[in-house]
Scaffold this active site. Structure first.
Site, PDB file in Angstrom:
ATOM      1  N   LYS A 263       0.851  -1.182   0.000  1.00  0.00           N
ATOM      2  CA  LYS A 263       0.000   0.000   0.000  1.00  0.00           C
ATOM      3  C   LYS A 263       0.887   1.233   0.000  1.00  0.00           C
ATOM      4  CE  LYS A 263      -3.794   2.147   2.642  1.00  0.00           C
ATOM      5  NZ  LYS A 263      -4.721   1.983   3.790  1.00  0.00           N
TER       6      LYS A 263
ATOM      7  N   SER B 146      -9.717   2.443   2.967  1.00  0.00           N
ATOM      8  CA  SER B 146      -8.808   3.125   2.056  1.00  0.00           C
ATOM      9  C   SER B 146      -7.891   2.177   1.291  1.00  0.00           C
ATOM     10  CB  SER B 146      -7.938   4.106   2.848  1.00  0.00           C
ATOM     11  OG  SER B 146      -7.110   3.408   3.776  1.00  0.00           O
TER      12      SER B 146
ATOM     13  N   SER C  50     -10.234   0.055   7.282  1.00  0.00           N
ATOM     14  CA  SER C  50      -9.673   0.141   5.935  1.00  0.00           C
ATOM     15  C   SER C  50      -8.960  -1.097   5.436  1.00  0.00           C
ATOM     16  CB  SER C  50      -8.730   1.347   5.840  1.00  0.00           C
ATOM     17  OG  SER C  50      -9.462   2.540   5.937  1.00  0.00           O
TER      18      SER C  50
END
Length: 491
Positions: A74, A149, A173
């Site tokens: 990420k 997210s 998330s």
């Protein structure tokens, strides 16, 4: 090859049936052909160089279980010599001189970085539509959001663009995008995974974790992620039960006698009927595996949304003050003085949702409002944590329910309604506020959305340091079902 689990890929690599270089080329080819916008930065040469090093370790017999296996990170984890943007224009083109602890641990384990994946800007969002580099498309239905997210991480796993991905969970998330994309993700107990090198959103809530195809895959990844880090002031010490362990050893325990708490608040008004049906069916499967369902109450659940959206923005307003155009990141090209540079830099560099949360956070921390809002929110946070402890004390061993009230919604459907996005986190926020471990596993599909092509996730919540228990419970369910093996059309 891309549908194989981490355990299967490891076996193929160690038996020399495939090389890390061949495997890495295979995934890079899939990434190049993908249209999901899951990856923000790919560097073939750098990935293949890491794969060559992994092949040398495999040939020398010095390889670990994950050596040579590719992974996506990420883009909130700084990664040496790779661009790290946090999904924001503020960090466009930024290249980190060091690795986040999570990235370093996987690199030391011999894993090969495929690239950096998309996310909501500074991890602020529930749909991955807040990225400055465009929304990620859900591989199950490209007209739907992937969740946020960590939408890029979940989409990369669902589309089989990577066999493993790092992610972060501040208010859900990891769990929510895992649910929307039909993959498995786990948020460990707060403080068990180092936050060093993870660009901060809300320091008392942010926690790293893995997303992969299955609970067994997540167990292999957690073996590398968990452990004390002296460079992270929020890292739990060894004495606080932050000892690295082999989570794969705990995956074969029977579920006979397991008490599953089913909160009434998770099955009330607002829960879509198709999501409830899938979750109820999953609970019945656990009964068949020997578990017992226990009705419980978490009465402060409804307060988790206002509490979270006071505490998280307050911490964000402090953490993001470092992005001012002085030391790193974007700087406005024209300005009159220092104050003008600050204003223009932040106006140009931050997106709408980030600005909104900075303003809310600054407001609740202002003199005259601090006690009325921030202090009160922290008190309610303790009451939310107490609800969980009361349930775990004598009623249940774990808690289960839906991850989100609905399946993934259409791209753009809630982009102009931030409150609607916030409400989608109702079942995940309380776990984060309490610092508890939680995970999402696939348990079905929404019947009413796009001919049943949008996944539903089951949330499993445990007490502090219960990651091994959660992984075992999820693994036993996945041995009895095949939801986690299903892939989108064309994958």
């Amino acid at each position: 090859m891309h549908n194989k689990t981490l355990k299967e890929l490891s076996a193929l690599l160690h038996s020399k049936q495939i090389s890390s270089t061949e495997l890495t080329r295979h995934y890079l080819g899939r990434i190049d052909a993908s249209e999901h916008n899951a990856f923000l930065h790919v560097d073939h040469a750098r990935s293949l160089a890491q794969a060559a090093d992994a092949d040398a370790r495999l040939a020398a017999g010095t390889a670990g279980p994950l050596t040579g296996v590719p992974i996506a990170h990420k883009d909130i984890f700084v990664t040496r010599d790779w661009r790290t943007t946090a999904g924001s224009k503020m960090l466009k083109g930024y290249v980190s001189p060091f690795d986040a602890t999570v990235v370093k641990r996987f690199r030391d384990a011999g894993m090969v970085t495929l690239g950096k994946v998309n996310l909501d800007e500074f991890a602020m969002g529930s749909a991955n539509e807040n990225s400055a580099y465009g929304a990620v498309k859900n591989p199950w239905d490209t007209t739907a959001v992937p969740g946020g997210s960590s939408g890029g991480s979940a989409a990369a796993i669902a589309a089989r663009l990577a066999p493993a991905a790092t992610a972060t969970d501040t208010g859900g998330s990891i769990r929510q995008p895992a649910a929307f994309c039909g993959v498995t993700g786990i948020k460990p107990t707060y403080g068990r995974v180092s936050r060093f090198g993870m660009i901060a959103f809300a320091s008392s809530l942010d926690q790293g974790g893995p997303i992969a195809q299955s609970a067994e895959d997540c167990a292999l990844l957690l073996n590398e992620m968990i452990g004390f880090d002296e460079r992270d002031s929020t890292s739990l010490t060894v004495e606080q039960s932050n000892v690295a362990e082999d989570y794969t050893r705990s995956l074969n325990q029977p579920l006979t006698g397991l008490r599953i708490g089913v909160p009434a608040e998770y099955f009330g008004e607002g829960l879509a009927s198709d999501v409830e049906a899938a979750v109820r069916a999953a609970l019945e499967q656990f009964v068949k595996l020997g578990a017992t369902l226990v009705d419980i109450s978490l009465p402060k659940t409804a307060l988790s949304i206002p509490t979270y959206y006071i505490i998280a923005p307050a911490e964000a307003s402090s953490n993001l003050s470092r992005f001012d155009g002085v030391r790193y990141g974007h700087r406005a090209s024209e300005y009159k003085d220092l104050q003008d540079m600050y204003r223009k830099t932040r106006a140009e560099g931050f997106g709408t949702e980030v600005k909104r949360r900075i303003l809310v956070g600054t407001y609740v921390l202002c003199h005259g409002y601090y006690d009325a809002y921030y202090v009160q929110a922290q008190k309610i946070r303790r009451l939310i944590a107490d609800d969980f402890q009361a349930a775990f004390a004598d009623q249940c061993d774990v808690i289960m329910g839906p991850v989100a009230p609905t399946v993934a919604w259409d791209l753009g459907a809630k982009s102009n309604d931030p409150v609607a996005n916030y409400l989608a986190d109702i079942y995940t926020l309380s776990t984060s506020l309490a610092g508890l471990p939680g995970m999402s596993i696939p348990c079905g599909f929404g019947a009413g959305e796009k001919n049943g092509k949008r996944p539903v996730g089951l949330q499993i919540i445990g007490n502090y340091f219960a990651e091994a228990k959660l992984l075992n419970i999820a693994h036993q369910y996945q041995l009895a079902t095949d939801w986690h093996t299903r892939t989108p059309d064309g994958v």
